[in-house]
Design an enzyme around this catalytic site. Structure first.
Site, PDB file in Angstrom:
ATOM      1  N   GLY A 164       0.687  -1.181  -0.001  1.00 66.98           N
ATOM      2  CA  GLY A 164      -0.008   0.033  -0.161  1.00 66.98           C
ATOM      3  C   GLY A 164       0.884   1.089  -0.209  1.00 66.98           C
ATOM      4  O   GLY A 164       0.622   2.321  -0.723  1.00 66.98           O
ATOM      5  N   ASP A 165       2.085   1.255   0.716  1.00 69.41           N
ATOM      6  CA  ASP A 165       2.716   2.392   0.706  1.00 69.41           C
ATOM      7  C   ASP A 165       3.699   2.495  -0.562  1.00 69.41           C
ATOM      8  O   ASP A 165       3.916   3.669  -0.823  1.00 69.41           O
ATOM      9  CB  ASP A 165       4.043   2.204   1.948  1.00 69.41           C
ATOM     10  CG  ASP A 165       3.192   1.839   3.282  1.00 69.41           C
ATOM     11  OD1 ASP A 165       2.363   2.459   3.496  1.00 69.41           O
ATOM     12  OD2 ASP A 165       4.022   0.980   3.912  1.00 69.41           O
TER      13      ASP A 165
END
Length: 315
Positions: free
Chosen positions: A254-255
């Site tokens: 997600g990062d």
């Protein structure tokens, strides 16, 4: 040159261990160990550094483990300004089962910065905005930090005309939205918690994102793990379906999407291109072990493999 700045208020030393076949309540022998500087904003900074984007990591660090984070950032050539707090930076343990390919995460709560330290960071953050092209605020708030702290930082950035991307959950996300960040990156579970409901269709997700956009937010990207992602602006909604991989670790995926989103903004990419870049970045990172992240070449190589679908926007 203006930099992208990332804010990680509750960083972590990510310790990733692999076991052959994880057994609950039994002795498990560790095969490999990997240690990384972690926390959402720091992970975003790692990806942007690999994309050759000027980036600076802001936040806190504490104790011996805080020094480990500083050293890891130095090794990777990432500029940072992490204010030292009392206590100890948390260690997050990731246990990777080689047989099932599942990762079990055991995350510590972290240190509690004092009120004076929180104020010091606000002052430092405000003064640094003159050098920022974009700010990414990510992750959990340290214990004892006011739940509206992200809101406060976003308001300061808005006043200086600096765009922000918020990637948080729970109350920190809800209160941060009140300040109207430029972009949001909730995962599907965070979006459902925010709206207090379960979404079963893409149309429902787009409708929820549109409600956030009507508050003044420009972009909402909803990530759904292996199911892909939906990227929504005022006039467009795009569904990205990733290429098949064997996921080795979802940590940092997600990062990586947030980093690709930030990269797309500074590069002036279209919404469709942003959907491709974010999906490819998240998928490549998920195919790596531990908290290892994607490189620019790897993402560019996979862009054409991302399936893109345009969704209907209800005006």
């Amino acid at each position: 040159m203006n930099t992208i700045q990332t804010v990680t208020l509750n960083p972590a030393v990510d310790k990733t261990v692999t076991v052959e076949n994880f057994s609950f309540g039994e002795l498990n022998r560790i095969k490999t160990i990997r240690t990384d500087a972690g926390g959402k904003g720091i992970n975003v900074a790692k990806v942007l550094q690999r994309f050759s984007v000027p980036v600076k990591a802001l936040g806190f660090q504490a104790g011996h483990e805080g020094k480990v984070i500083l050293e890891k950032l130095r090794e990777q050539g990432i500029s940072s300004y992490l204010i030292e707090a009392e206590g100890e930076t948390r260690t997050n343990l990731k246990v990777v089962d080689e047989r099932t390919k599942q990762t079990t995460e055991l995350n510590e709560a972290g240190f509690s910065p004092s009120e004076a330290l929180l104020e010091e960071f606000v002052e430092r953050f405000e003064s640094s905005l003159s050098e920022a092209s974009l700010v990414v605020l990510g992750g959990s708030l340290p214990p004892g930090t006011p739940v509206d702290y992200y809101r406060r930082l976003i308001e300061l950035a808005n006043r200086k005309g600096v765009r922000t991307i918020l990637d948080a959950d729970g109350e920190a996300l809800a209160r941060g939205i009140e300040a109207v960040p430029f972009a949001l990156k909730p995962n599907i579970h965070e979006l459902e918690a925010l709206f207090g409901t379960t979404f079963t269709t893409d149309e429902q997700i787009v409708s929820a994102a549109q409600q956030l956009i009507r508050k003044g937010i420009s972009y909402v990207m909803v990530s759904m793990g292996g199911e892909g992602s939906i990227l929504v602006s005022e006039r467009e909604a795009i569904r990205a379906k990733p290429f098949p991989i064997t996921p080795l670790s979802t940590v940092g995926a997600g990062d990586s999407m947030v980093a690709a989103m930030a990269y797309s903004f500074v590069q002036g990419k279209s919404l469709e291109d942003m959907a491709r870049w974010t999906s490819a970045a998240g998928t490549v990172t998920a195919s790596k072990s531990g908290t290892e992240v994607c490189t620019l070449d790897e993402v560019q190589d996979k862009l054409k493999l991302v399936d893109i679908f345009r969704l209907i926007i209800e005006v």
